[in-house]
Design an enzyme around this catalytic site. Structure first.
Site, PDB file in Angstrom:
ATOM      1  N   ASP A 197     -59.976   0.168 -48.454  1.00 33.88           N
ATOM      2  CA  ASP A 197     -59.977  -1.064 -47.802  1.00 33.88           C
ATOM      3  C   ASP A 197     -61.004  -2.094 -48.835  1.00 33.88           C
ATOM      4  O   ASP A 197     -61.947  -1.384 -49.042  1.00 33.88           O
ATOM      5  CB  ASP A 197     -60.144  -1.210 -46.625  1.00 33.88           C
ATOM      6  CG  ASP A 197     -59.587  -2.612 -45.799  1.00 33.88           C
ATOM      7  OD1 ASP A 197     -58.792  -3.236 -46.505  1.00 33.88           O
ATOM      8  OD2 ASP A 197     -60.198  -3.165 -44.886  1.00 33.88           O
ATOM      9  N   GLY A 198     -60.384  -3.211 -48.722  1.00 37.31           N
ATOM     10  CA  GLY A 198     -61.481  -4.120 -49.550  1.00 37.31           C
ATOM     11  C   GLY A 198     -61.104  -4.608 -50.766  1.00 37.31           C
ATOM     12  O   GLY A 198     -62.004  -5.321 -51.479  1.00 37.31           O
ATOM     13  N   ARG A 250     -58.793  -6.846 -51.989  1.00 39.28           N
ATOM     14  CA  ARG A 250     -58.528  -8.288 -52.331  1.00 39.28           C
ATOM     15  C   ARG A 250     -59.864  -8.803 -52.130  1.00 39.28           C
ATOM     16  O   ARG A 250     -60.172  -9.925 -52.901  1.00 39.28           O
ATOM     17  CB  ARG A 250     -57.549  -8.893 -51.543  1.00 39.28           C
ATOM     18  CG  ARG A 250     -56.228  -8.269 -51.807  1.00 39.28           C
ATOM     19  CD  ARG A 250     -55.190  -8.695 -50.671  1.00 39.28           C
ATOM     20  NE  ARG A 250     -55.419  -8.459 -49.346  1.00 39.28           N
ATOM     21  CZ  ARG A 250     -54.701  -8.917 -48.429  1.00 39.28           C
ATOM     22  NH1 ARG A 250     -53.462  -9.321 -48.588  1.00 39.28           N
ATOM     23  NH2 ARG A 250     -54.997  -8.384 -47.110  1.00 39.28           N
ATOM     24  N   ARG A 251     -60.813  -8.826 -51.190  1.00 40.97           N
ATOM     25  CA  ARG A 251     -61.765  -9.329 -51.243  1.00 40.97           C
ATOM     26  C   ARG A 251     -62.878  -9.112 -51.997  1.00 40.97           C
ATOM     27  O   ARG A 251     -63.675  -9.909 -52.676  1.00 40.97           O
ATOM     28  CB  ARG A 251     -62.757  -8.848 -49.755  1.00 40.97           C
ATOM     29  CG  ARG A 251     -62.175  -9.423 -48.519  1.00 40.97           C
ATOM     30  CD  ARG A 251     -62.883  -8.810 -47.158  1.00 40.97           C
ATOM     31  NE  ARG A 251     -62.057  -7.486 -47.001  1.00 40.97           N
ATOM     32  CZ  ARG A 251     -62.311  -6.538 -46.201  1.00 40.97           C
ATOM     33  NH1 ARG A 251     -63.578  -6.520 -45.446  1.00 40.97           N
ATOM     34  NH2 ARG A 251     -61.811  -5.410 -46.039  1.00 40.97           N
ATOM     35  N   GLU A 300     -47.492  -1.780 -42.495  1.00 44.12           N
ATOM     36  CA  GLU A 300     -47.954  -3.214 -42.244  1.00 44.12           C
ATOM     37  C   GLU A 300     -47.740  -3.783 -43.731  1.00 44.12           C
ATOM     38  O   GLU A 300     -47.804  -4.998 -43.909  1.00 44.12           O
ATOM     39  CB  GLU A 300     -49.239  -3.057 -41.818  1.00 44.12           C
ATOM     40  CG  GLU A 300     -49.141  -2.964 -40.243  1.00 44.12           C
ATOM     41  CD  GLU A 300     -49.079  -1.467 -39.706  1.00 44.12           C
ATOM     42  OE1 GLU A 300     -49.384  -0.561 -40.641  1.00 44.12           O
ATOM     43  OE2 GLU A 300     -48.920  -0.832 -38.811  1.00 44.12           O
ATOM     44  N   ASN A 301     -48.010  -3.274 -44.721  1.00 40.35           N
ATOM     45  CA  ASN A 301     -48.111  -3.688 -46.184  1.00 40.35           C
ATOM     46  C   ASN A 301     -47.007  -4.467 -46.632  1.00 40.35           C
ATOM     47  O   ASN A 301     -47.036  -5.325 -47.466  1.00 40.35           O
ATOM     48  CB  ASN A 301     -48.722  -2.919 -47.291  1.00 40.35           C
ATOM     49  CG  ASN A 301     -50.329  -2.461 -46.708  1.00 40.35           C
ATOM     50  OD1 ASN A 301     -50.675  -1.403 -47.469  1.00 40.35           O
ATOM     51  ND2 ASN A 301     -51.104  -3.086 -46.254  1.00 40.35           N
ATOM     52  N   ARG A 325     -46.971  -8.033 -46.705  1.00 40.47           N
ATOM     53  CA  ARG A 325     -47.648  -9.147 -47.712  1.00 40.47           C
ATOM     54  C   ARG A 325     -46.786  -9.840 -48.330  1.00 40.47           C
ATOM     55  O   ARG A 325     -45.874  -9.689 -48.601  1.00 40.47           O
ATOM     56  CB  ARG A 325     -48.542  -8.220 -48.548  1.00 40.47           C
ATOM     57  CG  ARG A 325     -49.285  -7.149 -47.895  1.00 40.47           C
ATOM     58  CD  ARG A 325     -50.866  -7.071 -48.509  1.00 40.47           C
ATOM     59  NE  ARG A 325     -51.743  -6.407 -47.521  1.00 40.47           N
ATOM     60  CZ  ARG A 325     -53.184  -5.884 -47.947  1.00 40.47           C
ATOM     61  NH1 ARG A 325     -53.283  -6.050 -49.182  1.00 40.47           N
ATOM     62  NH2 ARG A 325     -53.817  -5.623 -47.255  1.00 40.47           N
ATOM     63  N   THR A 363     -59.268   2.804 -37.522  1.00 47.87           N
ATOM     64  CA  THR A 363     -58.505   3.756 -38.352  1.00 47.87           C
ATOM     65  C   THR A 363     -57.011   3.281 -38.723  1.00 47.87           C
ATOM     66  O   THR A 363     -56.482   3.987 -39.036  1.00 47.87           O
ATOM     67  CB  THR A 363     -58.389   5.028 -37.834  1.00 47.87           C
ATOM     68  OG1 THR A 363     -58.173   5.044 -36.246  1.00 47.87           O
ATOM     69  CG2 THR A 363     -59.902   5.443 -37.588  1.00 47.87           C
ATOM     70  N   SER A 364     -56.375   2.094 -38.122  1.00 48.42           N
ATOM     71  CA  SER A 364     -55.202   1.612 -38.649  1.00 48.42           C
ATOM     72  C   SER A 364     -54.062   2.471 -38.758  1.00 48.42           C
ATOM     73  O   SER A 364     -53.406   2.506 -39.794  1.00 48.42           O
ATOM     74  CB  SER A 364     -55.554   0.978 -40.092  1.00 48.42           C
ATOM     75  OG  SER A 364     -56.665  -0.126 -39.757  1.00 48.42           O
TER      76      SER A 364
END
Ligand code: FPP
Ligand code: MG
Length: 307
Positions: free
Chosen positions: A33-34, A36-37, A80-81, A84, A210-211
């Protein structure tokens, strides 16, 4: 910290961590994760973040080989992606397609015998990604040096729902007795029944959840979970080693707790169960990782003298 100082610090910390680690978890699963940030903070596009993330993914493969991890599962695209923005999604699909083909052709994949497989609702992916999955799986079929699972269009609940529906259909047509539905029956109906239990989940990017990732394989096995702040493109070997160390110390205290529970049983049941309990303790002792040792034989001895 200045660049050269940071590198020297990391090298020293890495050596220290390597000395503290005695083995490796068999199956590590990563929530990358992370991306895009990371890109946003550099004034770049989200896709640049995903490209930088893919470079980390390649480094992690080397670290796994170096440490003796047997299986790695990457959360590359969740159900979930699909929500986007179209542009980001399409560029991510381009990247996944390219990387799957690149991995499948990489010399080291064939030298190390890396088996690549996708887990998820692959038929929801665009054809070009499905073809790349097919290519990577066929090119590495039969290898058993290392397993790389790429979770694509993956959602843990969807995986379990699929298995539950399949069981219900088998019961409905009289092929399965409801009383015979056990762990093996469910496992045979997951995306791929060869995926082993997860020992350690690593999540980067600072969020502590943990998604919907591998609920069956991680929770059933009480996997250790390591959350860390760096964005995936900035995830370093030191971060990875810290994750492994967390797994080892969690495992050690867990094994110690199991041994202590067994000792409590010896105490509770006294001489009647003592012989059997001592065997259990001896077996547990063999499986204790370094540093987790409890002197089970001495404890059992003192119990037997007390009889
Ligand atoms: C999550 O960060 C990352 C993704 C959704 C994509 C991960 C995919 C890769 C790193 C490519 C790896 C390639 C292979 C073949 C496995 P995010 O987009 O949620 O970033 P954010 O949390 O900063 O918004
Ligand atoms: Mg994210």
């Amino acid at each position: 910290m200045r660049g050269w100082l940071r590198r020297r610090f990391d090298a020293a910390y890495e050596r220290l961590l390597r000395r503290e680690i005695s083995g490796a978890p068999a199956h590590v699963a990563v929530i990358q994760d992370g991306n895009r940030r990371y890109a946003r903070e550099r004034g770049e596009d989200p896709s640049d973040g995903h490209h930088a993330g893919a470079e980390t993914t390649e480094r992690v493969l080397d670290w796994c080989a170096d440490l003796g991890v047997a299986e790695l599962t990457l959360y590359a695209f969740s159900t979930e992606n699909f929500e986007r923005p179209r542009e980001e999604r399409e560029r991510l699909f381009d990247l996944l397609e390219a990387k799957l083909r690149e991995f499948a052709d990489a010399e080291r994949v064939h030298e190390q015998g890396v088996r690549i497989r996708a887990i998820g609702e692959v038929d929801r992916l665009p054809e070009r990604v499905r073809d790349a999955v097919d290519y990577a799986e066929r090119r590495t079929d039969g290898y058993d040096g290392f397993t790389l699972n790429v979770a694509l269009a993956y959602g843990g609940r969807a995986e379990l729902l699929g298995a539950a529906r399949d069981v219900a259909r088998a019961v409905d047509r009289g092929a399965l007795d409801p009383d015979e539905v056990d762990v093996a029956e469910i496992e045979s109906r997951l995306h791929d029944d060869r995926v082993r239990d997860v020992d350690l989940i690593v999540r980067t990017g600072g969020d502590e959840r943990t998604s919907n990732f591998l609920p069956w394989h991680a929770n059933g096995n009480e996997a250790a979970v390591f959350f860390c702040a760096p964005y995936w493109p900035a995830f370093s070997k030191v971060d990875f080693l810290r994750a492994i160390r967390t797994y080892e110390s969690r495992e050690a205290s867990w094994q110690r707790a199991k041994a202590e529970r067994a000792l409590a049983l010896v105490r509770a049941f006294g001489s009647v169960e003592l012989g059997e309990a001592r065997d259990v303790l001896a077996r547990l002792r063999e499986s204790l990782p370094a540093g987790a040792d409890v002197d089970v034989e001495a404890e059992a001895e003192s119990e037997s003298r007390a009889d």
